[in-house]
Design a protein around this motif. Structure first.
Motif, PDB file in Angstrom:
ATOM      1  N   PHE A  57     -10.443   5.547  -1.767  1.00 14.69           N
ATOM      2  CA  PHE A  57     -10.666   5.554  -0.846  1.00 14.69           C
ATOM      3  C   PHE A  57      -8.396   6.388  -0.792  1.00 14.69           C
ATOM      4  CE2 PHE A  57     -11.311   0.340  -1.049  1.00 14.69           C
ATOM      5  CZ  PHE A  57     -12.416   0.708  -0.609  1.00 14.69           C
ATOM      6  N   TYR A  60      -7.814   8.939   2.024  1.00 13.24           N
ATOM      7  CA  TYR A  60      -9.332   9.362   2.924  1.00 13.24           C
ATOM      8  C   TYR A  60      -8.461   8.398   4.126  1.00 13.24           C
ATOM      9  CZ  TYR A  60     -13.079   7.084   5.496  1.00 13.24           C
ATOM     10  OH  TYR A  60     -14.547   7.302   6.258  1.00 13.24           O
ATOM     11  N   TYR A  63      -5.328   7.791   3.503  1.00  8.84           N
ATOM     12  CA  TYR A  63      -4.261   6.224   2.994  1.00  8.84           C
ATOM     13  C   TYR A  63      -3.935   6.654   1.715  1.00  8.84           C
ATOM     14  CZ  TYR A  63      -4.900   1.177   1.124  1.00  8.84           C
ATOM     15  OH  TYR A  63      -4.321   0.533   0.631  1.00  8.84           O
ATOM     16  N   CYS A  68      -7.515  -1.512  -2.040  1.00 10.44           N
ATOM     17  CA  CYS A  68      -6.244  -1.982  -0.386  1.00 10.44           C
ATOM     18  C   CYS A  68      -5.576  -3.176  -1.278  1.00 10.44           C
ATOM     19  CB  CYS A  68      -7.510  -2.269   0.903  1.00 10.44           C
ATOM     20  SG  CYS A  68      -7.679  -0.267   1.453  1.00 10.44           S
ATOM     21  N   HIS A  77      -6.641  -3.577   4.605  1.00 11.93           N
ATOM     22  CA  HIS A  77      -5.767  -2.302   4.197  1.00 11.93           C
ATOM     23  C   HIS A  77      -4.274  -2.311   3.806  1.00 11.93           C
ATOM     24  CE1 HIS A  77      -9.311  -0.762   6.789  1.00 11.93           C
ATOM     25  NE2 HIS A  77      -9.720  -0.620   5.984  1.00 11.93           N
ATOM     26  N   ASP A  95     -10.205  -4.250  -1.934  1.00 11.15           N
ATOM     27  CA  ASP A  95     -10.864  -3.719  -1.993  1.00 11.15           C
ATOM     28  C   ASP A  95     -10.833  -2.517  -2.778  1.00 11.15           C
ATOM     29  OD1 ASP A  95     -13.151  -2.300  -0.756  1.00 11.15           O
ATOM     30  OD2 ASP A  95     -11.967  -2.740   1.472  1.00 11.15           O
ATOM     31  N   ASP A 106     -18.643   0.417  -2.815  1.00 16.17           N
ATOM     32  CA  ASP A 106     -17.448   0.132  -2.415  1.00 16.17           C
ATOM     33  C   ASP A 106     -17.380  -1.695  -2.513  1.00 16.17           C
ATOM     34  OD1 ASP A 106     -15.819  -0.651  -0.272  1.00 16.17           O
ATOM     35  OD2 ASP A 106     -16.729   0.394   1.300  1.00 16.17           O
ATOM     36  N   HIS A 169     -20.807  -0.779   6.749  1.00 14.04           N
ATOM     37  CA  HIS A 169     -21.323   0.644   6.791  1.00 14.04           C
ATOM     38  C   HIS A 169     -21.900   1.095   5.693  1.00 14.04           C
ATOM     39  CE1 HIS A 169     -18.865   1.055   3.435  1.00 14.04           C
ATOM     40  NE2 HIS A 169     -18.000   0.402   4.314  1.00 14.04           N
ATOM     41  N   LEU A 175     -18.216   7.792   1.675  1.00  9.53           N
ATOM     42  CA  LEU A 175     -17.918   6.036   1.852  1.00  9.53           C
ATOM     43  C   LEU A 175     -18.516   5.539   3.081  1.00  9.53           C
ATOM     44  CD1 LEU A 175     -16.328   4.289   0.626  1.00  9.53           C
ATOM     45  CD2 LEU A 175     -13.736   4.867   1.636  1.00  9.53           C
ATOM     46  N   HIS A 176     -18.560   6.256   4.850  1.00 11.66           N
ATOM     47  CA  HIS A 176     -18.963   5.224   5.315  1.00 11.66           C
ATOM     48  C   HIS A 176     -20.116   5.804   6.753  1.00 11.66           C
ATOM     49  CE1 HIS A 176     -14.551   4.071   5.945  1.00 11.66           C
ATOM     50  NE2 HIS A 176     -15.460   2.897   5.025  1.00 11.66           N
ATOM     51  N   GLU A 202     -19.384  -6.621   4.694  1.00 12.83           N
ATOM     52  CA  GLU A 202     -18.546  -6.785   4.373  1.00 12.83           C
ATOM     53  C   GLU A 202     -17.764  -7.973   5.329  1.00 12.83           C
ATOM     54  OE1 GLU A 202     -15.424  -3.862   4.287  1.00 12.83           O
ATOM     55  OE2 GLU A 202     -16.852  -2.141   4.262  1.00 12.83           O
ATOM     56  N   TRP A 219      -1.619   0.968   8.853  1.00 16.18           N
ATOM     57  CA  TRP A 219      -2.532   0.555   7.905  1.00 16.18           C
ATOM     58  C   TRP A 219      -2.993  -1.181   8.054  1.00 16.18           C
ATOM     59  CZ3 TRP A 219      -6.906   3.039   6.202  1.00 16.18           C
ATOM     60  CH2 TRP A 219      -6.626   4.391   5.898  1.00 16.18           C
ATOM     61  N   GLU A 233     -16.869  -8.031  -0.161  1.00 19.51           N
ATOM     62  CA  GLU A 233     -17.938  -6.903   0.566  1.00 19.51           C
ATOM     63  C   GLU A 233     -18.786  -6.883  -1.091  1.00 19.51           C
ATOM     64  OE1 GLU A 233     -15.605  -3.663   0.841  1.00 19.51           O
ATOM     65  OE2 GLU A 233     -17.828  -2.650   2.299  1.00 19.51           O
TER      66      GLU A 233
HETATM   67  N1  MF3 Z   1     -14.159  -1.051   2.260  1.00 23.69           N
HETATM   68  C1  MF3 Z   1     -13.572  -0.256   3.431  1.00 23.69           C
HETATM   69  C2  MF3 Z   1     -13.832   0.149   4.171  1.00 23.69           C
HETATM   70  O1  MF3 Z   1     -14.725   0.552   4.055  1.00 23.69           O
HETATM   71  C3  MF3 Z   1     -11.751   0.400   2.717  1.00 23.69           C
HETATM   72  C4  MF3 Z   1     -11.753   1.134   3.307  1.00 23.69           C
HETATM   73  S1  MF3 Z   1      -9.954   1.731   3.056  1.00 23.69           S
HETATM   74  C5  MF3 Z   1      -9.665   3.601   3.621  1.00 23.69           C
HETATM   75  O2  MF3 Z   1     -13.559   0.723   4.621  1.00 23.69           O
HETATM   76  F1  MF3 Z   1      -8.323   3.553   2.867  1.00 23.69           F
HETATM   77  F2  MF3 Z   1     -10.672   4.069   2.695  1.00 23.69           F
HETATM   78  F3  MF3 Z   1      -9.712   3.416   4.951  1.00 23.69           F
END
Ligand code: MF3
Ligand code: CO
Length: 249
Positions: A57, A60, A63, A68, A77, A95, A106, A169, A175-176, A202, A219, A233
């Motif tokens: 994170f 990211y 952030y 979080c 967040h 998180d 995650d 996701h 990550l996403h 999640e 945030w 999650e």
């Molecule tokens: N689990 C959260 C997500 O998938 C955490 C993201 S926090 C961030 O969105 F800072 F990375 F955006």
């Protein structure tokens, strides 16, 4: 495009997931009234880095922290702060993301700080139950929204509400990744699940109404009615006969 991971990628995601789980274990074992949310963040970052991983994170989309940490009516967040002290009776959503050799895990968990109220306990148990009710349908040849639908059905059946603004996701080298996974919806919609897909499921569940707003820090997200909110999650691997939780010890 929803990718299916190779055995090598899955092996790296198991390691990343295990590191996330270790960071959660450290939080679980140490959380107590008087700690700050920054203390939690420091602990999480230490475990991640000691295991040759990088906090997913941090930086990211700008952030500023590794975890979080969201307290009570904060949904997601929450930015760790040395001025934010945990109180007895708080529920604390933590998180955590870790990247190991280019692959992410995650996972979020809501913890009780000291003795919490009966309604807070009910919310934590209900949110966890909603996650696992959705995961019952995480299996090759089901469709994505089968997971979403059963999360919503379980949460609303318990009298809680489902946050709409944030979703689960795909997860992997990013990550996403695709697909987005709402925690609500009609069954039998969306992509067909296939073995090798890796997903972060999640649910964010409120004790009161579903509406949320983002605070001026850009945030921290809170419930509009200031009711309690919980977040559970896991990162999972879809298999032919079900799922494997990757963010476990
Ligand atoms: N689990 C959260 C997500 O998938 C955490 C993201 S926090 C961030 O969105 F800072 F990375 F955006
Ligand atoms: Co996530």
């Amino acid at each position: 495009m929803v990718t299916r991971k190779s055995n090598r990628e899955i092996e790296l995601m198991r390691v990343a997931g295990k590191i996330v789980a270790m960071a959660h274990k450290a939080v679980k074992d140490n959380i107590k009234p008087g700690m700050t949310t920054k203390d939690i963040d420091d602990l999480v970052e230490k475990v991640i880095r000691e295991n040759d991983a990088i906090p997913s994170f941090k930086n990211y989309n700008g952030y500023p922290a590794s975890a979080c940490v969201s307290i009570n009516e904060e949904v997601v967040h929450g930015i760790p702060s040395p001025h934010r002290v945990l109180q007895n009776g708080d529920i604390v959503s933590v998180d955590i993301g870790a990247m190991y050799k280019g692959y992410h895990g995650d996972s979020a968990w809501t913890y009780a700080c000291g003795e919490i109220s009966e309604e807070a306990k009910r919310l934590l148990e209900g949110t966890k139950a909603s996650l696992f009710a959705g995961l019952e349908f995480a299996k090759a040849n089901n469709r994505l929204s089968d997971i979403s639908h059963h999360i919503q059905k379980t949460a609303e059946g318990l009298g809680f509400s489902v946050v709409r603004e944030f979703v689960g996701h795909g997860v992997g080298s990013k990550l996403h990744e695709d697909p987005q996974i709402p925690n609500y919806g009609l069954p039998n919609r969306g992509v067909k699940l296939k073995s090798g897909m890796t997903l972060a499921i999640e649910p964010m569940i409120n004790l009161g109404n579903k509406e949320v707003k983002v605070l001026s820090d850009g945030w921290t997200t809170i419930t509009r009615d200031k009711s309690l909110s919980a977040h559970f999650e896991h990162t999972i691997l879809i298999k032919n006969d079900g799922y494997e939780i990757l963010t476990k010890l």
